[in-house]
Design a protein around this motif. Structure first.
Motif, short mmCIF file in Angstrom:
data_model
loop_
_atom_site.label_atom_id
_atom_site.label_comp_id
_atom_site.label_asym_id
_atom_site.label_seq_id
_atom_site.Cartn_x
_atom_site.Cartn_y
_atom_site.Cartn_z
N LEU A 90 -1.27 9.64 0.22
CA LEU A 90 -1.90 10.42 1.37
C LEU A 90 -0.57 10.90 2.00
CD1 LEU A 90 -4.53 7.89 2.83
CD2 LEU A 90 -4.74 9.88 1.39
N LYS A 91 -0.05 12.13 1.45
CA LYS A 91 1.04 12.60 2.00
C LYS A 91 1.16 13.77 2.85
CE LYS A 91 1.76 14.82 -2.53
NZ LYS A 91 2.77 14.59 -3.80
N HIS A 92 -0.42 14.35 3.22
CA HIS A 92 -0.36 15.53 3.96
C HIS A 92 -0.39 15.18 5.45
CE1 HIS A 92 -1.19 18.72 1.09
NE2 HIS A 92 -1.80 18.06 0.45
N THR A 93 0.22 16.10 6.40
CA THR A 93 0.10 16.03 7.75
C THR A 93 -1.26 15.42 8.08
OG1 THR A 93 1.89 17.58 7.92
CG2 THR A 93 0.63 16.85 9.96
N ILE A 94 -2.42 16.26 7.77
CA ILE A 94 -3.72 15.83 8.03
C ILE A 94 -4.09 14.44 7.82
CG2 ILE A 94 -4.79 16.69 5.97
CD1 ILE A 94 -5.97 17.31 9.39
N ASP A 95 -3.55 13.95 6.82
CA ASP A 95 -4.07 12.49 6.35
C ASP A 95 -3.85 11.50 7.32
OD1 ASP A 95 -4.75 13.07 3.62
OD2 ASP A 95 -2.76 12.93 3.21
N ASN A 96 -2.97 11.34 8.18
CA ASN A 96 -3.05 10.36 9.45
C ASN A 96 -4.35 10.26 10.22
OD1 ASN A 96 -1.55 8.25 10.52
ND2 ASN A 96 -0.90 9.46 12.28
N PRO A 97 -4.60 11.65 10.94
CA PRO A 97 -5.70 11.70 11.69
C PRO A 97 -7.08 11.46 10.91
CG PRO A 97 -4.86 13.81 11.40
CD PRO A 97 -3.75 13.00 11.11
N PHE A 98 -7.05 11.77 9.54
CA PHE A 98 -8.22 11.52 8.60
C PHE A 98 -8.48 10.31 8.47
CE2 PHE A 98 -10.03 11.44 4.37
CZ PHE A 98 -11.29 12.10 4.65
N ILE A 99 -7.65 9.43 8.27
CA ILE A 99 -7.86 7.96 8.00
C ILE A 99 -8.33 7.21 9.04
CG2 ILE A 99 -6.37 7.77 5.88
CD1 ILE A 99 -4.38 6.38 7.61
N SER A 100 -7.78 7.74 10.32
CA SER A 100 -8.38 6.89 11.58
C SER A 100 -9.66 7.59 11.52
CB SER A 100 -7.45 7.67 12.90
OG SER A 100 -6.32 7.19 12.76
N HIS A 101 -9.93 8.72 11.41
CA HIS A 101 -11.32 9.04 11.48
C HIS A 101 -12.43 8.36 10.35
CE1 HIS A 101 -14.67 12.15 11.98
NE2 HIS A 101 -14.73 12.13 10.79
N LEU A 102 -11.86 8.19 9.10
CA LEU A 102 -12.58 7.23 8.44
C LEU A 102 -12.94 5.95 8.61
CD1 LEU A 102 -11.26 8.19 4.92
CD2 LEU A 102 -13.37 9.24 5.97
N GLU A 103 -11.67 5.10 9.31
CA GLU A 103 -12.12 3.86 10.11
C GLU A 103 -12.93 4.00 10.96
OE1 GLU A 103 -7.65 2.00 9.24
OE2 GLU A 103 -7.71 3.23 10.67
N ALA A 104 -13.01 4.86 11.72
CA ALA A 104 -13.97 5.00 12.87
C ALA A 104 -15.41 5.08 12.34
CB ALA A 104 -13.65 6.02 13.97
N LYS A 105 -15.61 5.66 11.36
CA LYS A 105 -16.84 6.06 10.67
C LYS A 105 -17.37 4.97 9.78
CE LYS A 105 -18.30 9.93 9.32
NZ LYS A 105 -19.33 10.17 10.48
N ASN A 106 -16.38 3.89 9.07
CA ASN A 106 -16.73 3.01 8.27
C ASN A 106 -16.10 1.75 8.79
OD1 ASN A 106 -17.02 1.35 5.93
ND2 ASN A 106 -16.99 2.97 4.47
N GLU A 107 -16.70 0.73 9.19
CA GLU A 107 -16.26 -0.61 9.93
C GLU A 107 -15.76 -1.27 8.91
OE1 GLU A 107 -20.56 -2.53 10.83
OE2 GLU A 107 -19.32 -1.96 12.53
N LYS A 108 -16.14 -1.15 7.51
CA LYS A 108 -15.85 -2.32 6.71
C LYS A 108 -14.54 -2.02 5.93
CE LYS A 108 -20.61 -3.18 4.89
NZ LYS A 108 -21.34 -2.93 3.36
N VAL A 109 -13.92 -0.67 6.14
CA VAL A 109 -12.65 -0.41 5.66
C VAL A 109 -11.47 -0.11 6.82
CG1 VAL A 109 -11.56 1.61 4.62
CG2 VAL A 109 -13.94 0.80 3.95
N LYS A 110 -10.56 -0.42 6.29
CA LYS A 110 -8.97 -0.33 7.14
C LYS A 110 -8.13 0.17 6.10
CE LYS A 110 -6.79 -4.93 7.03
NZ LYS A 110 -6.16 -5.75 7.86
N PHE A 111 -7.17 0.82 6.70
CA PHE A 111 -6.16 1.63 5.87
C PHE A 111 -4.81 1.12 6.27
CE2 PHE A 111 -9.39 4.87 4.97
CZ PHE A 111 -8.96 5.23 3.85
N GLN A 112 -4.00 0.72 5.18
CA GLN A 112 -2.75 0.03 5.60
C GLN A 112 -1.73 0.73 4.63
OE1 GLN A 112 -2.38 -3.76 6.77
NE2 GLN A 112 -0.90 -4.23 4.97
N ARG A 113 -0.48 1.21 5.20
CA ARG A 113 0.62 1.71 4.49
C ARG A 113 1.04 0.73 3.41
NH1 ARG A 113 5.08 6.02 6.34
NH2 ARG A 113 6.53 4.18 6.41
N ILE A 114 1.62 0.93 2.42
CA ILE A 114 2.10 0.12 1.32
C ILE A 114 3.34 -0.73 1.78
CG2 ILE A 114 3.64 1.54 0.24
CD1 ILE A 114 2.27 0.65 -2.57
#
Length: 694
Positions: A525-549
């Motif tokens: 996930l290397k686009h500028t849009i990815d940071n707000p996008f993963i926050s959006h996904l986490e808000a919509k899907n409570e089973k998932v969290k994103f964590q940088r490597i």
């Protein structure tokens, strides 16, 4: 007819100067209004012919001519439409704000298709006074026995109207340009403006310079048409060439046959494409036509990735083509251009009420005759209707993308790196678009394979508890008592599945290698849009969290040892590194990593890093990002020989040098060093290499 003088009928005081100066934001737009009026007049005349109320002359060719005359400082617009009688000039010109198109439609509403009439606004003609000190009209109505009319006005509210001298049916409008607008009498400037506003008018438009010398061209005689004016007939003899054969003999061969050509007056070329590609059915358009249209309209040498052809007749009329361009985000803006048309008349670029915000990144054209425009066509009215148009466009884009993912996955994956900023931005901005697209958002993993989130997580995602979660879950199930002694079961937090991600494959290569060694995966996930996008996904899907490597060292990468076993190493190395780096707040953690070659690495919690990124953004507006200091942790590998050496030889001569180098090496694999730190790192590296030579 007798000469007539009078005052223009204006319903509000001082409206005329307002029309002249403020009705339109761009003064060059008068070209659009003048040409549109001519197209309207032609469209009306053709409809009268279709309804049997008028018979068009033989060889009738509808056209609007624009004549520039820089010497006389004039600009003429000539059409061969239905023209006007004196009464109609009185009604449509002298009474400002009375719409001729509206009146025409009312009269023939049961006999004609109103979508084909451009004009909805009686004020377009008066845009001429934005650039002209004086305007003349010469017109002759199609009606039998009609007399020609000459009308003129010097920009005030007074006009004069007399019998004219025009011989052909139609209207000629002459603008005597003011000193500030002489640029429009320049042929090249006029061509530029016509191309901007009138490229797709439904009538052919021709531009010429008055009194210019006749130009000529030579064509094959077989290409001659009855409209061509022949100046000279030319016969070209056959061309021959003597060649030598392999056996040494020579012979004469014809290399070009005899030709009959004709020199003719140069054919005028229309500046308007009267049948634009968007008006055709998608089945009638070829791939090359779509690409050629894209190049012509957007002057983009790069081919578009793909396109969506919009074609809707109900509940509103809307046609258009949206192109997904190939974007080089490193060197250019990703802002696109959506051109909005109303019956092939250019209205504006990127009107946000019609085009969903995220689709403004695309390039394309949309033609909607039903648009509720204001009088100057520069703004929209009727929010509810416009919202329906916007929703329709959004749905069509989502249908195209989801359909491609389902039926042409190979190409969809090929396009993904280019189109994913559009889709992710759309998911953040538009809830309905997000619902339609969530199953078709792809993630590229560290092996270059593409997968959807559901494919990546598998069917049981979130159901199995991660290591250590069992005990936490049991504790959460324990009951507590309220003040009155009633037992209450505490709500337990649902376990989440972690999706690891990479933002920079080069910078984070060490972490990627560690993941591969443990057969673990991560997405890129290397686009500028990815940071707000993963926050959006986490808000919509409570089973998932994103964590940088690089946010933590996972249990699979280290040996199972208790903190007590490593306490002495941790305490000793923490003191050592804090002194060497002169940083008493440095947090050091000692782990036994399975890969003995790794000496040091840096981690920063996902929450801390996201906060840092957010503060960097807000620091642009004067906020102090130092209020949220970085919480990086230096991880030292107790299994690494170099780390062991530091622990066992804290008084060694080169301890400080080694500590500083290990720290910088760890930082380099996490983020770029500051210029000062990089200078010290290079100098120190040279010093270490010199030590190896001794």
């Amino acid at each position: 007819m007798n000469e007539k003088h009078g005052n223009l009928s204006i319903n509000s005081d001082n409206i005329f100067p307002i029309i002249k100066k403020w009705l339109y934001s761009d003064h060059d737009i008068f070209f659009r209004e003048m040409v549109s009026n001519g197209c309207d007049a032609i469209t009306k005349l053709k409809k009268l012919d279709m309804m049997g109320e008028y018979t068009l002359p033989d060889k009738y060719k509808p056209q609007v001519q624009v004549l520039v005359n820089p010497d006389e400082k004039t600009l003429k617009f000539i059409d061969n439409g239905l023209g006007m009688t004196a009464d109609e000039v009185e009604e449509y010109i002298n009474q400002i704000a009375f719409s001729g198109a509206t009146d025409f439609l009312a009269q023939y509403k049961d006999k004609t298709n109103e979508d084909q009439i451009i004009g909805h606004f009686g004020l377009g003609f008066y845009s001429a006074f934005m650039v002209a000190d004086e305007v003349h009209i010469d017109t002759l109505s199609y009606k039998e026995g009609a007399e020609p009319v000459h009308w003129e006005c010097d920009g005030g509210t007074e006009f004069s109207m007399t019998q004219g001298e025009k011989k052909e049916v139609g209207t000629e409008i002459t603008l005597y340009l003011n000193e500030d607008s002489l640029e429009f009498a320049n042929e090249y400037r006029a061509r530029e403006v016509i191309s901007k506003y009138c490229s797709f008018m439904p009538v052919e438009i021709f531009l010429a310079k008055e009194n210019a010398e006749q130009e000529y061209e030579t064509i094959e005689e077989s290409e001659l048409t009855e409209d061509d004016v022949v100046v000279e007939r030319i016969h070209e003899e056959a061309k021959t060439e003597e060649i030598e054969n392999e056996d040494g003999t020579k012979e004469t061969k014809e290399i070009s046959p005899a030709k009959d050509k004709v020199k003719i007056n140069k054919r005028p070329v229309s500046l308007s494409d009267t049948s634009p590609l968007w008006g055709k059915h998608p089945n009638e358009c070829t791939e090359e036509e779509y690409k050629e249209f894209y190049r012509k309209v957007f002057m983009d040498y790069k081919e578009p990735l793909f396109w969506i052809h919009l074609n809707m007749d109900y509940p509103f009329n809307l046609k258009g083509i949206l192109y997904f361009p190939k974007i080089n985000t490193e060197y250019e803006s990703i802002e696109g251009t959506i051109k909005l048309y109303n019956n092939q008349v250019f209205i504006a670029d990127n009107i946000k009420e019609v085009i969903p915000e995220f689709l403004l990144l695309l390039k394309g054209v949309i033609d909607c005759p039903d648009l509720p425009l204001n009088v100057s066509r520069s703004a929209l009215q009727n929010d509810g209707f416009v919202k329906k148009i916007s929703d329709y466009i959004t749905k069509k884009v989502a249908d195209k993308l989801s359909g491609m993912c389902k039926t042409d996955r190979e190409n969809y994956e090929k396009y993904w790196d280019d189109i994913n900023p559009f889709i992710k931005f759309g998911c953040i901005k538009d809830e309905k678009f997000c619902e339609r697209m969530m199953e078709y958002v792809l993630f590229k993993d560290i092996d270059g394979k593409y997968t959807t989130m559901s494919e990546y997580l598998g069917p049981d995602a979130g159901e199995e508890k991660a290591e250590g979660e069992e005990a936490k879950a049991e504790e959460a199930e324990q009951t507590v008592e309220t003040a009155d002694g009633e037992p209450v079961e505490e709500e337990k937090e649902k376990p989440k599945t972690t999706i690891y991600y990479v933002t920079d494959e080069v910078q984070q290569s060490q972490y990627i290698n560690m993941f591969r060694e443990q057969n673990m995966n991560a997405v890129i996930l290397k686009h500028t849009i990815d940071n707000p996008f993963i926050s959006h996904l986490e808000a919509k899907n409570e089973k998932v969290k994103f964590q940088r490597i690089d946010a933590d060292v996972t249990d699979s990468m280290k040996e199972e040892v208790s903190e007590e076993e490593l306490k002495s190493e941790t305490d000793a190395l923490t003191d050592l590194f804090r002194k060497a780096l002169n940083n008493e707040k440095l947090e050091v953690k000692v782990e036994k990593l399975k890969n003995e070659k790794i000496s040091s690495m840096v981690t920063m919690s996902e929450e801390s890093r996201r906060m840092q990124e957010m503060m960097k953004m807000y620091s642009m507006y004067g906020m102090d990002s130092s209020a949220f200091p970085s919480s990086t942790v230096l991880i030292l590998n107790a299994n690494n020989e170099l780390v062991k050496y530091l622990f066992e030889n804290p008084e060694s001569e080169h301890v400080n040098l080694i500590c500083e180098q290990l720290y910088d090496l760890a930082m380099i694999s996490n983020q770029p060093l500051s210029p000062e730190a990089m200078t010290r790192f290079v100098t120190r590296s040279n010093e270490i290499m010199m030590l190896l030579t001794k």
